[in-house]
Design a protein around this motif. Structure first.
Motif, mmCIF file in Angstrom:
data_model
loop_
_atom_site.group_PDB
_atom_site.id
_atom_site.type_symbol
_atom_site.label_atom_id
_atom_site.label_comp_id
_atom_site.label_asym_id
_atom_site.label_seq_id
_atom_site.Cartn_x
_atom_site.Cartn_y
_atom_site.Cartn_z
ATOM 1 N N LEU A 189 0.868 -1.177 0.000
ATOM 2 C CA LEU A 189 0.000 0.000 0.000
ATOM 3 C C LEU A 189 0.903 1.224 0.000
ATOM 4 C CD1 LEU A 189 -2.683 -1.161 2.561
ATOM 5 C CD2 LEU A 189 -2.726 -1.346 0.077
ATOM 6 N N LYS A 190 0.678 2.106 -0.970
ATOM 7 C CA LYS A 190 1.574 3.248 -1.170
ATOM 8 C C LYS A 190 0.829 4.560 -1.035
ATOM 9 C CE LYS A 190 4.372 0.527 -4.327
ATOM 10 N NZ LYS A 190 4.925 0.415 -5.676
ATOM 11 N N MET A 191 1.603 5.602 -0.770
ATOM 12 C CA MET A 191 1.052 6.942 -0.719
ATOM 13 C C MET A 191 1.988 7.898 -1.443
ATOM 14 S SD MET A 191 1.671 8.464 3.152
ATOM 15 C CE MET A 191 0.309 7.581 3.805
ATOM 16 N N SER A 192 1.433 9.043 -1.779
ATOM 17 C CA SER A 192 2.201 10.144 -2.347
ATOM 18 C C SER A 192 2.120 11.307 -1.379
ATOM 19 C CB SER A 192 1.623 10.571 -3.701
ATOM 20 O OG SER A 192 1.621 9.502 -4.605
ATOM 21 N N ILE A 193 3.204 12.053 -1.271
ATOM 22 C CA ILE A 193 3.216 13.213 -0.376
ATOM 23 C C ILE A 193 3.628 14.439 -1.179
ATOM 24 C CG2 ILE A 193 4.269 14.258 1.667
ATOM 25 C CD1 ILE A 193 4.568 11.449 2.803
ATOM 26 N N MET A 194 2.870 15.512 -0.997
ATOM 27 C CA MET A 194 3.147 16.765 -1.692
ATOM 28 C C MET A 194 3.277 17.863 -0.650
ATOM 29 S SD MET A 194 0.898 18.539 -4.713
ATOM 30 C CE MET A 194 1.177 17.233 -5.889
ATOM 31 N N LEU A 243 -4.699 14.083 4.908
ATOM 32 C CA LEU A 243 -4.659 12.747 4.318
ATOM 33 C C LEU A 243 -5.787 12.683 3.291
ATOM 34 C CD1 LEU A 243 -3.507 9.902 4.162
ATOM 35 C CD2 LEU A 243 -5.082 9.251 5.981
ATOM 36 N N TRP A 244 -5.405 12.606 2.026
ATOM 37 C CA TRP A 244 -6.361 12.599 0.925
ATOM 38 C C TRP A 244 -6.719 11.146 0.610
ATOM 39 C CZ3 TRP A 244 -7.939 17.020 -1.899
ATOM 40 C CH2 TRP A 244 -8.752 16.740 -2.991
ATOM 41 N N ILE A 245 -8.002 10.812 0.752
ATOM 42 C CA ILE A 245 -8.479 9.461 0.461
ATOM 43 C C ILE A 245 -9.263 9.527 -0.837
ATOM 44 C CG2 ILE A 245 -9.808 7.502 1.303
ATOM 45 C CD1 ILE A 245 -9.484 8.773 4.127
ATOM 46 N N PRO A 246 -8.707 8.990 -1.920
ATOM 47 C CA PRO A 246 -9.408 9.093 -3.203
ATOM 48 C C PRO A 246 -10.714 8.308 -3.193
ATOM 49 C CG PRO A 246 -7.370 7.817 -3.430
ATOM 50 C CD PRO A 246 -7.449 8.293 -2.017
ATOM 51 N N SER A 298 -1.639 11.509 -0.186
ATOM 52 C CA SER A 298 -2.725 10.792 -0.859
ATOM 53 C C SER A 298 -2.397 9.313 -0.822
ATOM 54 C CB SER A 298 -2.850 11.275 -2.306
ATOM 55 O OG SER A 298 -3.874 10.581 -2.964
ATOM 56 N N MET A 299 -3.360 8.505 -0.420
ATOM 57 C CA MET A 299 -3.080 7.097 -0.153
ATOM 58 C C MET A 299 -3.820 6.165 -1.103
ATOM 59 S SD MET A 299 -5.499 6.383 3.147
ATOM 60 C CE MET A 299 -5.521 4.633 2.870
ATOM 61 N N TYR A 300 -3.222 5.011 -1.326
ATOM 62 C CA TYR A 300 -3.886 3.900 -1.998
ATOM 63 C C TYR A 300 -4.396 2.975 -0.898
ATOM 64 C CZ TYR A 300 -4.707 -0.301 -4.713
ATOM 65 O OH TYR A 300 -5.299 -1.392 -5.271
ATOM 66 N N TYR A 301 -5.583 2.439 -1.077
ATOM 67 C CA TYR A 301 -6.144 1.496 -0.109
ATOM 68 C C TYR A 301 -6.610 0.251 -0.863
ATOM 69 C CZ TYR A 301 -10.341 3.828 -1.828
ATOM 70 O OH TYR A 301 -11.300 4.367 -2.634
ATOM 71 N N ARG A 302 -6.827 -0.820 -0.138
ATOM 72 C CA ARG A 302 -7.326 -2.043 -0.758
ATOM 73 C C ARG A 302 -8.742 -1.829 -1.272
ATOM 74 N NH1 ARG A 302 -6.059 -6.080 4.101
ATOM 75 N NH2 ARG A 302 -6.199 -4.104 5.211
ATOM 76 N N SER A 303 -8.971 -2.235 -2.506
ATOM 77 C CA SER A 303 -10.321 -2.148 -3.070
ATOM 78 C C SER A 303 -11.174 -3.276 -2.491
ATOM 79 C CB SER A 303 -10.262 -2.261 -4.596
ATOM 80 O OG SER A 303 -9.900 -3.582 -4.964
ATOM 81 N N SER A 304 -12.463 -3.229 -2.779
ATOM 82 C CA SER A 304 -13.345 -4.285 -2.271
ATOM 83 C C SER A 304 -13.028 -5.631 -2.925
ATOM 84 C CB SER A 304 -14.811 -3.911 -2.493
ATOM 85 O OG SER A 304 -15.044 -3.658 -3.867
ATOM 86 N N ALA A 305 -12.327 -5.629 -4.049
ATOM 87 C CA ALA A 305 -11.897 -6.879 -4.681
ATOM 88 C C ALA A 305 -10.626 -7.430 -4.033
ATOM 89 C CB ALA A 305 -11.654 -6.664 -6.170
ATOM 90 N N GLN A 306 -9.943 -6.578 -3.248
ATOM 91 C CA GLN A 306 -8.699 -6.998 -2.594
ATOM 92 C C GLN A 306 -8.861 -7.246 -1.103
ATOM 93 O OE1 GLN A 306 -6.656 -3.469 -3.903
ATOM 94 N NE2 GLN A 306 -5.360 -4.659 -5.285
ATOM 95 N N GLY A 307 -9.919 -6.720 -0.517
ATOM 96 C CA GLY A 307 -10.144 -6.892 0.914
ATOM 97 C C GLY A 307 -11.579 -6.580 1.276
ATOM 98 N N HIS A 308 -12.100 -7.307 2.236
ATOM 99 C CA HIS A 308 -13.470 -7.085 2.702
ATOM 100 C C HIS A 308 -13.484 -5.982 3.761
ATOM 101 C CE1 HIS A 308 -15.056 -10.426 0.480
ATOM 102 N NE2 HIS A 308 -14.230 -11.289 1.060
ATOM 103 N N PHE A 309 -14.641 -5.302 3.853
ATOM 104 C CA PHE A 309 -14.818 -4.307 4.910
ATOM 105 C C PHE A 309 -14.592 -4.995 6.253
ATOM 106 C CE2 PHE A 309 -17.283 -1.941 7.977
ATOM 107 C CZ PHE A 309 -16.899 -0.650 7.689
ATOM 108 N N PRO A 310 -13.856 -4.430 7.166
ATOM 109 C CA PRO A 310 -13.355 -3.068 7.290
ATOM 110 C C PRO A 310 -11.883 -2.904 6.881
ATOM 111 C CG PRO A 310 -13.211 -4.103 9.421
ATOM 112 C CD PRO A 310 -13.736 -5.143 8.455
ATOM 113 N N ASP A 311 -11.390 -3.725 5.962
ATOM 114 C CA ASP A 311 -9.986 -3.619 5.559
ATOM 115 C C ASP A 311 -9.628 -2.217 5.067
ATOM 116 O OD1 ASP A 311 -9.661 -6.262 6.219
ATOM 117 O OD2 ASP A 311 -9.663 -6.996 4.148
ATOM 118 N N GLN A 312 -10.552 -1.560 4.361
ATOM 119 C CA GLN A 312 -10.274 -0.219 3.846
ATOM 120 C C GLN A 312 -10.109 0.790 4.987
ATOM 121 O OE1 GLN A 312 -12.912 -2.176 2.893
ATOM 122 N NE2 GLN A 312 -12.099 -2.868 0.928
ATOM 123 N N ILE A 313 -10.906 0.638 6.031
ATOM 124 C CA ILE A 313 -10.782 1.518 7.200
ATOM 125 C C ILE A 313 -9.459 1.247 7.913
ATOM 126 C CG2 ILE A 313 -11.862 2.229 9.376
ATOM 127 C CD1 ILE A 313 -13.489 2.838 6.750
#
Length: 139
Positions: free
Chosen positions: A35-40, A68-71, A99-114
């Protein structure tokens, strides 16, 4: 006809640090996922000044507030760098924007994104030398 263009130097430069791994998690199939993020952030050309042996004593070096920008994407997928222009606007306003990348619903079940959001906040916490507080924005 001779014309001179003065670009000025009132705007500080912005650094964009990309693909910073903030966590390693397993997807639904057990594969490791980075899981990666970008910092500006604004840096005011500090690298160039330091390379020249000069430092701006008048520059504000106090900790900056962080966002923290959550797309968006309904947890179906996200592109952490899709809203770079908006992130640059906030960085110009003297915020540190991650800005962060998080696991999609295809990669993890709720509450993995949280969990991913909380992990990103925890990752930004130790970097708090340059951050005053963390605000969360979701797109």
């Amino acid at each position: 006809m001779k014309k001179t263009i003065d670009p000025g130097n009132t705007r500080k430069s912005i650094n964009f640090l990309d693909n910073i791994v903030y966590s390693r998690q397993k997807d639904l199939e057990g594969n490791e996922l980075e899981l990666k993020m970008s910092i500006m952030l604004q840096n005011g050309n500090s690298e160039m000044r330091l390379a020249a042996g000069r430092d701006d004593e008048g520059e504000d070096k106090s900790p900056k507030p962080a966002i923290l920008w959550i797309p968006g994407g309904g947890y179906r997928g996200c592109d952490k760098n899709l809203m770079v222009a908006e992130m640059a606007f906030l960085a110009d306003a003297d915020y540190v924007v991650a800005s962060m990348y998080y696991r999609s619903s295809a990669q993890g079940h709720f509450p993995d994104q949280i969990v991913d959001v909380k992990t990103a906040c925890a990752f930004c916490g130790p970097m708090g030398q340059s951050m005053r507080s963390i605000q969360i924005i979701s797109g």
